[in-house]
Scaffold this active site. Structure first.
Site, PDB file in Angstrom:
ATOM      1  CB  ALA A  18      -8.127   4.368  18.940  1.00 36.03           C
ATOM      2  N   GLY A  19      -7.475   4.940  22.016  1.00 38.33           N
ATOM      3  CA  GLY A  19      -7.957   4.954  23.400  1.00 38.33           C
ATOM      4  C   GLY A  19      -7.717   6.301  24.063  1.00 38.33           C
ATOM      5  CB  CYS A 125       1.092   1.546  15.093  1.00 39.46           C
ATOM      6  SG  CYS A 125       0.663   3.306  15.312  1.00 39.46           S
ATOM      7  CG  ASP A 194      -6.927   3.801  14.922  1.00 40.74           C
ATOM      8  OD1 ASP A 194      -5.883   3.152  14.771  1.00 40.74           O
ATOM      9  OD2 ASP A 194      -6.985   4.901  15.504  1.00 40.74           O
ATOM     10  CE  LYS A 230      -9.145   1.692  21.100  1.00 43.23           C
ATOM     11  NZ  LYS A 230      -7.999   0.913  21.503  1.00 43.23           N
TER      12      LYS A 230
END
Ligand code: RUB
Length: 320
Positions: A18-19, A125, A194, A230
């Site tokens: 996400a970043g 993850c 996320d 986020k």
């Protein structure tokens, strides 16, 4: 990099996490703003909007993407000329990218304080923010060990173990279904996010909620490392986070899948972990309980419920 190229790379997951997705989108908008050749502000606006829409459409779950685009595009708001809009946009994009990197550094610092000497940490993850906490704890001299999951079907765990290996951190690599078998060897779970909704639920890679449930049952604390961008403003007005469903071919080769006429392959990329399974969310603004999500959305992203009321009022006026 051009907007279309970046959009393609986000879509095919060459750029992922996400970043990283958020920074790549901001950088693509910056380059797009600099390369657009037009003297018409209207045309400039609509071209930038087209680029933004293209980027946002690539992956639906990571809210860091629309948040980054919104932060950068807000630069056009007051501009009266193309030059003003271009300079506001590029300045905002550069600022966002720098502050995103700075946020990960702060999260590392705050998160590492929650890791004790001798801890064994489980991560799921590949999260830059979560790994930054682990690497910082190791760098500050704490003797730690990590368990990293495989992360079927895209195997992001491979990136995680390679990073941990390079950092010199002792790591065990396990299949996703082995988490419960090892949970009694784990002192702390750290994952990324996320999206974080207004009720403090955490959306992260598929399997995170199983890890959280297992940790909760075993009374192992769970930390989520997540930059403030986020957090998902639109969940204030009841919008749900869309969970990306990816191609079946990631799970089984097509020829096998096609031969199994009565079998449907389901491949959601993310799941939702309820707030009660999350002990703390480590943000660059500090470590907060998930119940403080609204405060983060309002104070750090500038999206209170009043903002939505203003938007509704304007829309109603247009409808009259
Ligand atoms: C990545 C994933 C990560 C978060 C946070 O999913 O779920 O845990 O994005 O990552 P995918 P970061 O591989 O499908 O993009 O902390 O790096 O932003």
């Amino acid at each position: 990099m051009l907007v279309t190229e970046t959009a393609e790379k986000i879509k095919n997951m060459e750029i992922r996490g996400a970043g990283r997705i958020a920074r790549a989108a901001a950088e693509a908008l910056r380059v797009h703003a600099l390369s657009l050749e037009t003297a018409s502000l209207m045309e400039f606006r609509s071209e930038m909007q087209r680029g933004s829409d293209l980027l946002i459409a690539t992956r639906p779950t990571a809210v860091s993407l629309p948040n980054a685009v919104h932060i950068v595009m807000a630069g056009i708001g007051e501009a009266e000329t193309v030059a003003e809009a271009r300079s506001a946009l590029t300045e905002r994009a550069e600022k966002f990218i720098a502050s995103s990197r700075h946020a990960v550094g702060k999260i590392a610092e705050f998160g590492a304080r929650h890791i004790r000497d001798g801890d064994t940490i489980l991560t799921h993850c590949n999260s830059e923010a979560a790994l930054s906490c682990i690497i910082e704890a190791h760098r500050s001299g704490k003797e730690i060990e990590v368990f990293a999951t495989e992360v079927r079907p895209r195997n992001q765990g491979l990136i995680t173990i390679s990073t941990l290996n390079d950092a010199g951190i002792k790591t065990s690599y396990i299949v996703d279904s082995a988490v419960r078998s090892f949970i009694h060897e784990i002192d702390l779970v750290i994952v990324g996010a996320d999206a974080v909704t207004v009720n403090g639920a955490v959306v992260n890679k598929i399997g995170t909620s199983q890890v959280a449930h297992t940790a909760h049952e075993a009374r192992v604390n769970m930390l989520v490392a997540a930059e403030t961008y986020k957090f998902a403003p639109r969940t204030i007005i009841g919008e749900l986070i869309q969970i990306e469903e990816r191609m079946p071919g990631e799970v089984l080769p097509e020829e096998i899948a096609e031969s199994l006429k009565n079998v449907t392959i389901r491949n959601p990329g993310f799941d939702v972990t309820p707030a009660e399974y999350v002990d703390l969310i480590i943000t660059e603004a500090g470590a907060v309980p998930p119940q403080m999500a609204y405060v983060i959305i309002k104070e750090y992203l500038g999206w209170g419920i009043e903002e939505f009321h203003k938007i509704f009022e304007v829309n109603n006026r247009h409808d009259e």
